[in-house]
Design a protein around this motif. Structure first.
Motif, mmCIF file in Angstrom:
data_model
loop_
_atom_site.group_PDB
_atom_site.id
_atom_site.type_symbol
_atom_site.label_atom_id
_atom_site.label_comp_id
_atom_site.label_asym_id
_atom_site.label_seq_id
_atom_site.Cartn_x
_atom_site.Cartn_y
_atom_site.Cartn_z
ATOM 1 N N VAL A 1 -3.204 -8.411 2.451
ATOM 2 C CA VAL A 1 -2.431 -8.589 1.215
ATOM 3 C C VAL A 1 -3.297 -9.277 0.163
ATOM 4 C CG1 VAL A 1 -0.374 -9.643 0.216
ATOM 5 C CG2 VAL A 1 -0.300 -8.715 2.547
ATOM 6 N N ARG A 2 -3.364 -8.662 -1.011
ATOM 7 C CA ARG A 2 -4.150 -9.238 -2.115
ATOM 8 C C ARG A 2 -3.212 -9.741 -3.198
ATOM 9 N NH1 ARG A 2 -9.044 -4.887 -2.388
ATOM 10 N NH2 ARG A 2 -8.645 -4.175 -0.283
ATOM 11 N N ASP B 1 -0.019 -7.872 -4.653
ATOM 12 C CA ASP B 1 0.577 -6.918 -3.706
ATOM 13 C C ASP B 1 1.993 -7.357 -3.327
ATOM 14 O OD1 ASP B 1 -1.691 -5.385 -3.601
ATOM 15 O OD2 ASP B 1 -2.376 -6.132 -1.644
ATOM 16 N N GLU B 2 2.802 -6.371 -2.974
ATOM 17 C CA GLU B 2 4.160 -6.666 -2.517
ATOM 18 C C GLU B 2 4.267 -6.459 -1.003
ATOM 19 O OE1 GLU B 2 6.688 -4.151 -4.895
ATOM 20 O OE2 GLU B 2 6.295 -5.314 -6.704
ATOM 21 N N VAL B 3 5.053 -7.329 -0.394
ATOM 22 C CA VAL B 3 5.306 -7.228 1.045
ATOM 23 C C VAL B 3 6.812 -7.237 1.250
ATOM 24 C CG1 VAL B 3 4.956 -8.270 3.306
ATOM 25 C CG2 VAL B 3 3.158 -8.454 1.566
ATOM 26 N N GLY C 1 0.401 -12.811 -2.707
ATOM 27 C CA GLY C 1 1.306 -11.660 -2.666
ATOM 28 C C GLY C 1 2.713 -12.063 -3.077
ATOM 29 N N LYS D 1 2.898 -0.819 -5.301
ATOM 30 C CA LYS D 1 2.283 -2.113 -4.972
ATOM 31 C C LYS D 1 2.591 -2.558 -3.540
ATOM 32 C CE LYS D 1 2.333 -4.350 -9.491
ATOM 33 N NZ LYS D 1 3.084 -5.378 -10.223
ATOM 34 N N THR D 2 3.477 -1.823 -2.843
ATOM 35 C CA THR D 2 3.841 -2.257 -1.488
ATOM 36 C C THR D 2 2.643 -2.085 -0.559
ATOM 37 O OG1 THR D 2 6.082 -1.468 -1.886
ATOM 38 C CG2 THR D 2 5.493 -1.981 0.388
ATOM 39 N N ARG D 3 2.191 -3.213 -0.027
ATOM 40 C CA ARG D 3 0.990 -3.191 0.837
ATOM 41 C C ARG D 3 1.368 -3.294 2.302
ATOM 42 N NH1 ARG D 3 -3.459 -2.198 2.331
ATOM 43 N NH2 ARG D 3 -2.806 -0.549 0.954
ATOM 44 N N THR E 1 1.710 7.010 2.790
ATOM 45 C CA THR E 1 1.342 5.803 2.026
ATOM 46 C C THR E 1 0.243 5.047 2.776
ATOM 47 O OG1 THR E 1 2.772 4.218 3.156
ATOM 48 C CG2 THR E 1 3.793 5.546 1.414
ATOM 49 N N ASP E 2 -0.270 3.971 2.154
ATOM 50 C CA ASP E 2 -1.231 3.101 2.839
ATOM 51 C C ASP E 2 -0.579 1.789 3.247
ATOM 52 O OD1 ASP E 2 -3.398 4.875 2.695
ATOM 53 O OD2 ASP E 2 -3.705 4.349 0.578
ATOM 54 N N ILE E 3 0.715 1.844 3.484
ATOM 55 C CA ILE E 3 1.436 0.619 3.859
ATOM 56 C C ILE E 3 1.137 0.265 5.320
ATOM 57 C CG2 ILE E 3 3.731 -0.380 4.202
ATOM 58 C CD1 ILE E 3 4.690 1.408 1.864
#
Ligand code: PMP
Ligand code: GLN
Length: 387
Positions: A111-112, A115-117, A136, A162-164, A194-196
């Motif tokens: 998480v940068r 970013d959203e979690v 995040g 933005k969801t990481r 996605t890249d989640i």
């Protein structure tokens, strides 16, 4: 000592974890402590004997960064036997200083800032501070009282570019609810393409009741390749104070995890890793845990049935939620403190697991206790609430 530093706190609003607060209050008041989750009974001597033996045999120096090969092998074998996925011993399993560190490290690795979690409320208390520490933003989905099932339609609406990461937890603390195989399929539908990254907190993987089977992300063909799955020996072997756990996941994700792990923890206490590797060889120890805790759950629920608390379903974990609606008009935090001080039974208020303090008048009891402890608590509750 005074400091000349003017502190611009990074976390001006962060308090002390509720588990520390309630356990401290319980000790001060001489209350039966059913708040923080830990057993009040011993693990088997065989585990301690093994640890002692390895210490005397000189196994007291640094373990490899990812963990001792004996323990990584035992973990990989257990996961393969239970969930049908064989992770690579070298590159796909890492031993951690408990699940808390594993979760923090996984969040820090992926998480940068900005970013959203996505997390599910009520949310275990370490997730959001970890997310916010690395810059995040936590985005909240809801597990709805009283059955606390996920609403995948809501999760779909919360996913953005933005969801990481999505953090899931099953069996779920504090509610005792479970994710089913169908839930995992729905999650897979949502993240496809996605890249989640999925961070799956499965520390209660062996504590499910009434014949339910744990739906591990390790065993989901589509989710496992994008997941870091966390477990903890503290829960499984009654040794929460040892602070040892592990993560498994695909090599590319694990490589990122280890970049943080190596400079955060580097490596975990070696003799306990060897003791655990040996102890794990007898699978009945983890396979028997569900029956062991089901007996405690049923015993505690029977006791609680003699009080006016209304019990919610408990499908897994060693926590039982109970509604006190009708017993008191206090908000849950004040109720938990009053119970600790005046009734002599410490519990966890569930509103602390909500960002906005949502209060459904529900408290959490830990039943990982000896029968006499549970009986003593129930006696105090009856004295206070049954006329
Ligand atoms: N996740 C959940 C859901 C937990 O309940 C706990 C601890 N009770 C942890 C993580 C942390 O586990 P550990 O003590 O191994 O850090
Ligand atoms: N996870 C345990 C609980 O839910 C407590 C762990 C801790 O104190 N941080 O009670």
């Amino acid at each position: 000592m005074e400091t000349p530093i003017r502190i611009d706190s990074r976390f001006p609003n962060m308090g002390t974890t509720i588990f520390t607060v309630m356990s401290r209050l319980a000790a001060e008041c001489g209350a039966v402590n059913l708040s923080q989750g830990f057993p009040d009974f011993q693990a088997e001597p065989a585990l301690f004997d093994a640890m002692h033996r390895y210490m005397l045999a000189g196994r007291n120096q640094y373990a490899p960064m990812a963990g001792l090969p004996e323990l990584r092998q035992a973990i990989v074998d257990k996961v393969a036997a239970l969930y049908g996925t064989r992770f690579d011993v070298e590159s796909e399993v890492t031993v951690t200083a408990g699940a808390t560190q594993a979760i923090f490290t996984a969040v820090a690795a992926f998480v940068r800032p900005g970013d959203e979690v996505i997390v599910f409320e009520p949310v275990y208390d370490s997730y959001v501070p970890a997310i916010e520490t690395v810059g995040g933003t936590a985005v909240y989905a809801q597990l709805q009282f009283p059955d606390y099932a996920p609403d995948w339609g809501q999760v779909a609406r919360l996913i953005t570019p933005k969801t990481r990461m999505i953090i899931v937890n099953s069996p779920h603390n504090p509610t005792g609810s479970l994710l089913t195989a169908a839930d995992l399929d729905k999650l897979a539908d949502l993240v496809r393409g996605t890249d989640i990254v999925i961070l799956s907190d499965e520390v209660y993987e062996h504590i499910l009741f009434d014949g339910e089977r744990h739906a591990s992300l390790c065993g989901h063909a589509e989710l496992a390749p994008r997941s870091i799955v966390v477990s903890s020996f503290g829960k499984t072997y009654h040794i929460t104070g040892w602070k040892i756990g592990y993560v498994v996941g695909p090599a590319a994700l694990m490589a990122e995890f280890r970049k943080v792990h190596q400079f955060n923890v580097f490596t975990v206490h070696a003799p306990s890793q060897l003791a655990l590797a040996e102890y794990m060889q007898d699978a009945s120890r983890h396979l028997g845990l569900a029956a062991f805790y089901q007996e405690k759950r049923d015993f505690f629920r029977d006791l609680m049935a003699t009080t006016p608390f209304r019990l919610l379903p408990c499908r897994g974990t060693y926590f039982q939620l109970a509604s006190y609606a009708g017993l008191s008009d206090l908000p849950d935090r004040a109720f938990a403190e009053w119970m600790t001080r005046e009734v002599g039974v410490a519990v966890i208020p569930v509103s602390v697991f909500y960002a906005d303090g949502k209060d459904d008048r529900v408290v959490r009891f830990c039943f990982a206790k000896r029968e006499e402890t549970l009986i003593a608590a129930a006696e105090r509750l009856r004295k206070a609430f049954v006329r």
